[in-house]
Design an enzyme around this catalytic site. Structure first.
Site, short mmCIF file in Angstrom:
data_model
loop_
_atom_site.label_atom_id
_atom_site.label_comp_id
_atom_site.label_asym_id
_atom_site.label_seq_id
_atom_site.Cartn_x
_atom_site.Cartn_y
_atom_site.Cartn_z
N ARG A 113 1.61 5.17 -7.91
CA ARG A 113 0.44 5.90 -8.41
C ARG A 113 0.79 7.34 -8.76
O ARG A 113 0.20 7.91 -9.68
CB ARG A 113 -0.69 5.84 -7.37
CG ARG A 113 -1.43 4.50 -7.40
CD ARG A 113 -2.42 4.38 -6.28
NE ARG A 113 -3.27 3.19 -6.42
CZ ARG A 113 -3.96 2.64 -5.44
NH1 ARG A 113 -3.89 3.15 -4.21
NH2 ARG A 113 -4.71 1.58 -5.65
N ARG A 138 0.83 -1.20 0.00
CA ARG A 138 0.00 0.00 0.00
C ARG A 138 0.87 1.26 0.00
O ARG A 138 0.58 2.24 -0.68
CB ARG A 138 -0.94 -0.02 1.21
CG ARG A 138 -2.07 -1.05 1.10
CD ARG A 138 -2.81 -1.21 2.41
NE ARG A 138 -3.51 0.00 2.78
CZ ARG A 138 -4.73 0.33 2.35
NH1 ARG A 138 -5.36 -0.47 1.50
NH2 ARG A 138 -5.32 1.43 2.74
N HIS A 155 -3.83 -2.14 -7.91
CA HIS A 155 -4.72 -2.61 -6.85
C HIS A 155 -3.89 -3.24 -5.74
O HIS A 155 -2.88 -3.88 -5.98
CB HIS A 155 -5.70 -3.66 -7.38
CG HIS A 155 -6.39 -4.44 -6.28
ND1 HIS A 155 -7.55 -4.02 -5.71
CD2 HIS A 155 -6.03 -5.60 -5.65
CE1 HIS A 155 -7.91 -4.90 -4.76
NE2 HIS A 155 -7.00 -5.86 -4.71
#
Length: 692
Positions: free
Chosen positions: A553, A533, A566
């Site tokens: 990202r 994450r 994801h």
């Protein structure tokens, strides 16, 4: 919008003698990785060098890579694939480090940088060295020392070897173990065995000699489609050259020819067509050497006098604990002693233990007189857990610690760590060490269990950025345990994101995820869920550019819906999504995985999961991590309209983010076997961030 962060080259590439001379004239310490064209620079230490550079921020420290064949001054290093790092100050050689030995390399960089600064600032004398490792000949027999994860394997220079690969088609069909058994039955020695997933870029490098062949692109796509098993094979002393024996055993490249001419060969038994021919073998000794360097770059020449030492010594891991009473004041001193003793710190973690966890860890000591004092000590503050690696680590660490009894340690072994770091008012010793290799394995798992998470590279970025993203994942230390390119049908996409069904953006999300192939991966690492994450960064790419400019990202996401990647939000969701995508699997402690094709009927929701499948107790306060049964059910992947942030939700649906943010300090105290903590609001209902 924040501007794109400028990337600074870590290592300067030296491609000719002129550039080499310029490098030598640069003020400061120059650390040069000398490599061969067919070996390439040492990739294993890039993260370490970047870490050192970022932490020191010293303009007098410079890193470079130099191809030996292109620089006349490096002529004597040609043909040597062992990683070699040359240290130069004032244009003179001041140190040499051979092999990808991270602790030694780090220590040498720090020491030599300090020495060079004293030369420049205080006028100290520069100590120049000669590379004594370049003796023309040694009388003793040479051996190759192959570093295979935690063990060293020794192959004499007179003993032939070859690289064998069990290709993705055979692995996907579950034939790897069967093939390995046949290899052993045929008399081949397996000196090393690793499971690796090649990126497309790596496959192109490996098969560059086949670039002109008509099936080249098909071969590259196939070899990067899933994990392979890579082996180093040899034969016993005095037998024939292993390379032709292996090629004879696997059979002709063309599967149909193999079936006709060599029906018992591996390719005849397990191959399906020309490209999908199940196994690979080196063509000759030169190719075997190149392939060895490609997959196993860390090997060195050693004398026969060292051979018995390498055979007898085995790298071990052991657990060390620094207890709360001395951690804050003495941590650095103890870590320095550990480094000086030659231990490598493979993993470290600072945790606060609960009484329940201490009772579990010291379950065999709970009836002892000293246990109440030990329990109080171990729960009084943070404990630093270290995974130490060295040859005979268990015995060496216990010897360095000294006797368990503090008074006995002071009398009999005053130089031991327990004597040096004793606390006068506390009867308990302040350092722990595993008693046996078996205890070490068990104790290390208690603190450092590997975790697994599902990662997906989404359709819009897969084709263009696949190789770069995989490279970033590997550089971050993840093991890619399983990898598969899948195009989700609309039905599968709806099931995959069922927690968002009924929300305004759901149809857009399903359309997006079913528009083309996604790369699905199982990533394995300690604390894998949270670290993946962190590597992805915030869902909103604009926020990612502001708060995490180095995240994936920030670099690849287009908008909050098309956000490139994801990741599962916690361990429960990770295992559900892994099972959905890869089916019933078994992931080993080292991240190795065996799987079968997914079946939508076999997906188990969290509310129906048997309690026996839950993760083991985590290293966190049980009062914080325990959720009652009704709350647990409400935290399943059926989405609620509570104040919950959805990672792929459009901006107008992102409400109540402050209420749904997990408390950071509590989150950091979680063990990596446990589920990521689920916050419970005042009404007893759970809210959780889902990362899509």
């Amino acid at each position: 919008m924040a501007g794109k962060k400028k990337e600074i080259t870590l290592q300067t590439a030296i491609l000719n003698q002129e550039q080499w001379d310029v490098m030598l004239a640069v003020t400061g310490l120059n650390v040069v990785d000398v490599y061969q064209a067919w070996c390439g620079p040492c990739k294993a230490v890039i993260s370490l060098l970047r870490k050192i550079k970022n932490e020191l921020g010293d303009d007098r420290l410079h890193f470079a890579v130099a191809e030996a064949d292109l620089v006349e001054s490096l002529q004597k290093y040609r043909g040597r694939c062992e990683p070699t790092f040359l240290f130069y100050g004032g244009g003179q050689l001041v140190a040499v480090v051979r092999g990808a030995n991270a602790p030694l390399l780090q220590k040498s960089i720090l020491e030599q940088l300090g020495a060079e600064k004293r030369v420049l600032e205080e006028g100290a004398e520069r100590k120049v060295v000669k590379d004594e490792g370049l003796a023309e000949e040694v009388e003793e027999e040479e051996v190759m020392v192959l570093e295979d994860n935690e063990e060293e394997i020794v192959v004499t220079a007179h003993k032939s070897y070859t690289v064998a690969i069990i290709k993705p088609d055979a692995v996907a069909h579950g034939k790897a173990d069967e093939i390995i058994m046949k290899i052993q039955e045929a008399g081949f020695e397996i000196l090393s065995h690793e499971e690796q997933a090649l990126t497309e870029e790596e496959a192109r490098d490996f098969y560059q000699h086949k670039v002109e062949e008509p099936h080249f692109e098909e071969l590259i796509h196939f070899m990067s489609s899933g994990p392979c098993h890579v082996l180093i094979l040899s034969r016993s002393e005095g037998t024939e050259d292993v390379i032709p024996l292996w090629r004879e055993f696997i059979g002709p490249t063309d599967v149909e020819v193999a079936k006709q001419e060599k029906p018992e060969s591996l390719r005849a038994l397990y191959g399906t067509e020309h490209v999908f021919n199940a196994v690979h073998g080196s063509d000759d000794k030169d190719q075997a050497s190149r392939e060895l360097a490609f997959f196993f770059p860390h090997f060195a020449a050693s004398s026969e006098a060292q051979r018995q030492l390498h055979q007898d010594e085995r790298v071990q891991n052991t657990l060390a604990l620094i207890r709360p009473d001395i951690l804050k004041e003495k941590k650095d001193d103890i870590l320095k002693k550990i480094a000086e003793a030659g231990f490598m710190i493979a993993l470290q973690k600072e945790v606060v233990l609960t009484e329940k966890q201490v009772n579990k860890f010291y379950s065999e000591h709970t009836q002892e007189e000293y246990f109440p004092a030990l329990l109080q000590n171990m729960t009084s503050g943070p404990v630093l857990a270290l995974a130490l690696a060295s040859t005979d680590a268990v015995e060496r660490w216990r010897k360095l610690l000294g006797p368990k009894d503090v008074n006995q340690a002071k009398e009999e072994s005053p130089e031991s760590l327990r004597a040096q770091f004793a606390v006068e008012t506390v009867p308990i010793n302040q350092l722990h060490g595993s008693g046996t290799p078996q205890e070490a394995e068990k104790e290390l798992k208690f603190f450092f269990s590997m975790e697994h998470t599902l990662a997906a590279v989404k359709p819009d970025v897969l084709e263009e950025h696949r190789a770069e993203i995989i490279k970033k994942i590997e550089e971050a230390g993840f093991v890619i345990s399983q990898m598969d390119e899948k195009t989700l049908s609309r039905e599968m996409a709806e099931e995959f994101y069922k927690e968002h069904k009924g929300k305004p953006f759901f149809d857009q999300l399903v359309d997006y995820m079913s528009e083309g192939p996604s790369l699905m991966m199982i990533l394995s690492k300690e604390n894998a869920v949270q670290e993946w994450r962190d590597l992805m960064g915030p869902t909103d790419p604009e926020e990612a550019k502001q708060t995490a400019p180095d995240s994936l990202r920030a670099k690849f996401a287009k908008n909050i819906l098309q956000n490139a990647l994801h990741g599962s939000s916690d361990q429960i969701q990770a295992m559900e999504k892994i099972q959905f995508v890869f089916g019933d699997i078994n992931i080993g402690a080292d991240g190795s995985v065996q799987g079968i094709e997914p079946d939508l009927e076999k997906v188990v929701s969290p509310e129906s999961r048997d309690e026996s499948e839950a993760p083991v107790d985590s290293l966190t306060d049980s009062s914080q991590s325990t959720v009652n049964e009704s709350s647990q059910k409400s935290l399943s992947h059926e989405s609620t309209e509570m104040e919950k942030v959805d990672d792929d939700a459009p901006v107008d649906s992102l409400t109540g983010s402050s209420q749904s943010t997990v408390n950071e300090s509590s989150q950091k105290s979680l063990s990596h076997e446990s589920t990521e903590k689920e916050k419970v609001d005042g009404d007893g209902n759970g809210s959780r961030r889902d990362s899509l």
